[in-house]
Design a protein around this motif. Structure first.
Motif, short mmCIF file in Angstrom:
data_model
loop_
_atom_site.label_atom_id
_atom_site.label_comp_id
_atom_site.label_asym_id
_atom_site.label_seq_id
_atom_site.Cartn_x
_atom_site.Cartn_y
_atom_site.Cartn_z
N THR A 153 28.63 30.64 19.90
CA THR A 153 28.84 31.14 21.26
C THR A 153 29.05 32.64 21.21
O THR A 153 29.30 33.22 20.14
N ASP A 154 28.98 33.29 22.36
CA ASP A 154 29.26 34.73 22.41
C ASP A 154 30.68 35.02 21.93
O ASP A 154 30.92 36.01 21.23
N ALA A 155 31.62 34.14 22.27
CA ALA A 155 33.01 34.32 21.83
C ALA A 155 33.10 34.23 20.30
O ALA A 155 33.82 35.01 19.67
N ASP A 156 32.35 33.27 19.70
CA ASP A 156 32.32 33.16 18.24
C ASP A 156 31.80 34.45 17.62
O ASP A 156 32.39 34.99 16.67
N LEU A 157 30.70 34.95 18.15
CA LEU A 157 30.08 36.15 17.61
C LEU A 157 30.99 37.37 17.77
O LEU A 157 31.08 38.20 16.87
N ASN A 158 31.67 37.47 18.91
CA ASN A 158 32.56 38.60 19.16
C ASN A 158 33.78 38.59 18.24
O ASN A 158 34.36 39.65 17.97
N SER A 159 34.16 37.41 17.75
CA SER A 159 35.32 37.33 16.86
C SER A 159 34.96 37.61 15.40
O SER A 159 35.84 37.69 14.54
N MET A 160 33.68 37.78 15.11
CA MET A 160 33.24 38.02 13.73
C MET A 160 33.23 39.51 13.42
O MET A 160 33.10 40.35 14.30
N THR A 161 33.31 39.79 12.12
CA THR A 161 33.14 41.17 11.66
C THR A 161 31.65 41.50 11.73
O THR A 161 30.79 40.60 11.85
N ASP A 162 31.33 42.76 11.63
CA ASP A 162 29.92 43.17 11.63
C ASP A 162 29.16 42.54 10.48
O ASP A 162 28.00 42.14 10.64
N GLU A 163 29.81 42.43 9.34
CA GLU A 163 29.17 41.83 8.17
C GLU A 163 28.89 40.34 8.40
O GLU A 163 27.83 39.84 8.04
N GLU A 164 29.85 39.64 9.00
CA GLU A 164 29.66 38.22 9.29
C GLU A 164 28.53 38.02 10.30
O GLU A 164 27.70 37.14 10.13
N ARG A 165 28.51 38.84 11.33
CA ARG A 165 27.46 38.74 12.35
C ARG A 165 26.09 39.01 11.74
O ARG A 165 25.10 38.39 12.13
N ALA A 166 26.02 39.91 10.80
CA ALA A 166 24.74 40.25 10.16
C ALA A 166 24.17 39.06 9.37
O ALA A 166 22.96 38.96 9.17
N GLU A 167 25.04 38.15 8.95
CA GLU A 167 24.63 36.97 8.18
C GLU A 167 24.17 35.80 9.05
O GLU A 167 23.58 34.85 8.55
N VAL A 168 24.45 35.86 10.34
CA VAL A 168 24.13 34.75 11.25
C VAL A 168 22.61 34.63 11.40
O VAL A 168 21.91 35.61 11.62
N LYS A 169 22.15 33.38 11.31
CA LYS A 169 20.72 33.10 11.50
C LYS A 169 20.57 32.37 12.83
O LYS A 169 21.15 31.32 13.03
N PHE A 170 19.79 32.95 13.72
CA PHE A 170 19.64 32.42 15.07
C PHE A 170 18.41 31.52 15.21
O PHE A 170 18.21 30.92 16.26
N GLU A 171 17.58 31.47 14.17
CA GLU A 171 16.35 30.68 14.22
C GLU A 171 16.25 29.80 12.99
O GLU A 171 16.64 30.20 11.89
N ILE A 172 15.69 28.62 13.19
CA ILE A 172 15.53 27.65 12.10
C ILE A 172 14.04 27.56 11.75
O ILE A 172 13.22 27.18 12.60
N PRO A 173 13.67 27.91 10.51
CA PRO A 173 12.27 27.76 10.12
C PRO A 173 11.91 26.28 9.96
O PRO A 173 12.67 25.52 9.38
N VAL A 174 10.77 25.90 10.49
CA VAL A 174 10.24 24.54 10.29
C VAL A 174 9.28 24.67 9.12
O VAL A 174 8.15 25.13 9.28
N ASN A 175 9.74 24.29 7.96
CA ASN A 175 8.97 24.53 6.73
C ASN A 175 7.65 23.79 6.69
O ASN A 175 6.68 24.30 6.15
#
Length: 193
Positions: A153-175
């Motif tokens: 959620t936006d609240a989850d993302l806002n509570s993360m550090t910049d480094e943690e947010r940089a690690e978030v993957k918003f898309e799932i590859p269908v291999n």
């Protein structure tokens, strides 16, 4: 005598019969979104066909399962679809199971083992409450957890550090579709982005 046929909803795993759980609202939405995103992309690009739950898959090892989502690639000539009884005989390229309270343990246990043993290339388990997708890929005959994708959620993302947010993957590859990607929000959200 009844004038119509009542079909039992069950799976056979290791010779034991398990009743299939009735889908709930969130389950149906997720299956529909998988059908819309993955199924439409594959259909338009002639890469294969997606199917939703309520279809029997007879695996070579004798197990009968009813995955919540099935994808069969265009090159998968081994699988046979019987139009008369609407069943598959063979191994789909990808399946997904959406957790319910009564099936979660089987989805990550014995059903995962059946899919692995029979050679399903890609297996997704989806938690509709915690909103995450675990992607397993078949490598050298064994499933490896490729990644877990969360719907933050936006609240989850806002509570993360910049480094943690940089690690978030918003898309799932269908291999099995050469890395075509599905947005996590499009699986769990109210609207497509």
């Amino acid at each position: 005598m009844l004038a119509y046929d009542i079909r039992d909803d069950y799976e056979i795993i290791g010779g034991e019969k398990f009743m299939a759980a009735s889908p709930f609202k969130r389950h149906g939405k997720i299956v529909g979104r998988l059908m819309f995103t993955i199924g439409t992309y594959a259909f338009i690009n002639r890469l294969g066909t997606a199917f939703s739950d309520n279809l029997d898959v007879h695996f070579p090892d004798g197990n009968l399962l009813r995955p919540d989502f099935i994808f069969v690639g265009a090159a998968n000539n081994k699988i046979v679809f019987d139009n008369e009884d609407e069943t598959f005989h063979g191994v789909p390229d990808m399946v997904a199971e959406i957790f319910s309270n009564s099936t979660m343990k089987r989805d990550v246990g014995i059903k995962k083992d059946v899919y692995e043993r029979n050679g399903v290339k890609e297996y997704w388990t989806i938690d509709p409450w915690k909103e995450y997708v675990s992607v397993y890929l078949l490598r050298d005959g064994k499933y490896e957890l490729d990644e877990i994708y969360f719907n933050y959620t936006d609240a989850d993302l806002n509570s993360m550090t910049d480094e943690e947010r940089a690690e978030v993957k918003f898309e799932i590859p269908v291999n099995v579709l050469d890395g075509f990607k599905v947005k996590t929000k499009n699986i769990f959200g109210w609207y497509f982005e």
